[in-house]
Design an enzyme around this catalytic site. Structure first.
Site, PDB file in Angstrom:
ATOM      1  N   GLU A  57      12.011  -1.267  -2.590  1.00 50.63           N
ATOM      2  CA  GLU A  57      11.496  -1.591  -3.925  1.00 50.63           C
ATOM      3  C   GLU A  57      11.599  -3.098  -4.193  1.00 50.63           C
ATOM      4  OE1 GLU A  57      13.899   0.865  -6.393  1.00 50.63           O
ATOM      5  OE2 GLU A  57      12.701   2.677  -6.070  1.00 50.63           O
ATOM      6  N   SER A 143      12.358  -8.720  17.692  1.00 51.89           N
ATOM      7  CA  SER A 143      11.027  -8.187  17.375  1.00 51.89           C
ATOM      8  C   SER A 143      10.226  -7.707  18.580  1.00 51.89           C
ATOM      9  CB  SER A 143      10.211  -9.228  16.605  1.00 51.89           C
ATOM     10  OG  SER A 143      10.663  -9.334  15.272  1.00 51.89           O
ATOM     11  N   HIS A 272       5.308   2.528   8.537  1.00 49.56           N
ATOM     12  CA  HIS A 272       5.985   1.810   9.623  1.00 49.56           C
ATOM     13  C   HIS A 272       6.834   0.682   9.054  1.00 49.56           C
ATOM     14  CE1 HIS A 272       6.768  -0.135  13.434  1.00 49.56           C
ATOM     15  NE2 HIS A 272       6.355  -1.265  12.903  1.00 49.56           N
ATOM     16  N   SER A 273       6.279  -0.041   8.109  1.00 47.15           N
ATOM     17  CA  SER A 273       6.994  -1.125   7.435  1.00 47.15           C
ATOM     18  C   SER A 273       6.260  -1.403   6.132  1.00 47.15           C
ATOM     19  CB  SER A 273       7.032  -2.389   8.310  1.00 47.15           C
ATOM     20  OG  SER A 273       5.729  -2.982   8.366  1.00 47.15           O
TER      21      SER A 273
END
Length: 380
Positions: A57, A143, A272-273
């Site tokens: 959020e 990453s 996913h993100s």
């Protein structure tokens, strides 16, 4: 002349302890979990759930640049972490903050990393959610996909050389098995007999690519046999099954000095993100079914409640306390200044080379020329 069949007649079985309603499956063989451990596991699963919700959020409010959650995969995170010891070394992918949470990483430490302030161990040089903690034996998230697998085989081999009573656990998703490093890592570990547990979170999706478009094999566990690696498929939404499987895998890896492959079947309930909208490529009804009917946190809660270890009052107090702590951690992290500019150029070379010295001069000159374009909360 006889060719080996491309597939087995029967699919690999999936190890389970609890059914979808949290009842013990008759005849299940599993590692006994006492009240204290069970409540700690459940409390941490709830903490991870709430932490994810609030940080997500915060990103949507523009307070964070990026975030991704572990929604639907809480049992894999916490139950696997509970089955390890502090000496075991963890190489994560990026959807395992619960492992770090279990090991003692505080909500404030999570918030500091996400906001990239001066208390962030990475000094603000990593993307949000790229956590790492040397003292907790948790490698920093990287990453590039799957690079941690061959690294894990090597780290585990170093433990073997030092005769340590510990193993390495490396986490990855089903999408990672489409990378060459997956095969290199498994083969290296098998040949060198490294004490490493390869833990695959098979959540059905590699961002927007479903497993049906990734491979034709019967999932991931079957791939271990090709490399001579002992493997098991486990219900990743069953905390007791995950805990028991990882305990057994760890014991075999250390005692027999061999790699183990564990495929944990689950579902990525979240996008996913924050850069993804999964409703563009999968059915909302399917997502909600997994969120409600197959929720691993709810499933485990039903089991501890049937043992008379938990009630609704405990639940309300726990969730209220955690939510307050997460909000306070965010508020505190936002007030901490950013790392100084000099941190951009340190921690790599013993003596900063001329090209980096030139770059530092260039950016400082640019800041002097355009001071209003540079963030005021970053010490120059």
């Amino acid at each position: 002349m006889k060719f080996i069949s491309e597939s087995f007649e029967k699919r690999l079985p999936c190890y389970r302890v609890l059914d979808a309603d949290g009842y013990l499956i008759p005849g299940s063989i599993f590692e006994q979990v006492k009240k204290g451990l069970a409540l700690n596991m459940y409390s941490t699963m709830v903490a991870l759930q709430i932490m994810d919700t609030i940080f997500y959020e915060a990103q949507r409010q523009g307070r964070l640049s990026f975030y991704l959650t572990s929604t639907g995969e809480e049992a894999i995170n916490i139950a696997s972490a509970a089955a390890l010891t502090p000496d075991d070394i963890v190489l994560p992918q990026y959807r395992e903050p619960g492992v770090l949470l279990w090991r003692g990483f505080t909500l404030q430490e999570f918030a500091d990393q996400l906001f990239g302030n001066k208390d962030d161990y990475g000094k603000g040089r990593q993307m949000p959610i790229h956590y790492g903690c040397n003292k907790l034996n948790y490698f920093t998230v990287s990453s590039p996909l799957t690079t941690q697998l061959p690294q894990a085989a090597g780290v585990a081999y170093s433990l073997k050389m030092d005769k340590k009573e510990a193993c390495v656990v490396v986490y990855f998703g089903d999408g990672s098995t489409s990378e060459g490093d997956f095969h290199a890592g498994l083969n290296f570990a098998a040949v060198m007999e490294s004490p490493v547990v390869f833990l695959c979170r098979n959540n059905g999706w590699a961002i927007s690519t479903p497993v049906t478009e990734q491979f034709r094999s019967d999932g991931i566990a079957i791939k271990g046999q090709a490399y001579g690696i002992r493997s098991i498929r486990v219900d990743g939404n069953d905390a007791l099954a995950v805990y028991s499987a990882i305990r057994a895998a760890r014991q075999m890896a250390i005692k027999e000095q061999r790699p183990i492959l564990v495929e944990a079947m689950t579902y990525r309930v979240s996008h996913h993100s924050t850069s993804d909208d999964s409703t563009k490529y999968r059915c909302v009804k399917e997502i909600e079914q997994w969120r409600t009917e197959k929720n691993p946190v709810t499933r485990f809660r039903k089991w501890i409640q049937r043992n008379d270890w938990w009630d609704d009052q405990n639940e309300t107090e726990l969730r209220g306390n955690i939510r307050k702590q997460v909000v306070e951690a965010i508020q505190a992290a936002e007030k901490v200044e950013k790392p100084p500019l000099t941190d951009l150029f340190g921690d790599v070379y013993d003596k900063i080379p001329l090209n980096l010295q030139e770059q530092e001069r260039f950016i400082r000159d640019t800041i002097k020329r355009y001071p209003k374009e540079y963030p005021s909360d970053v010490p120059v």
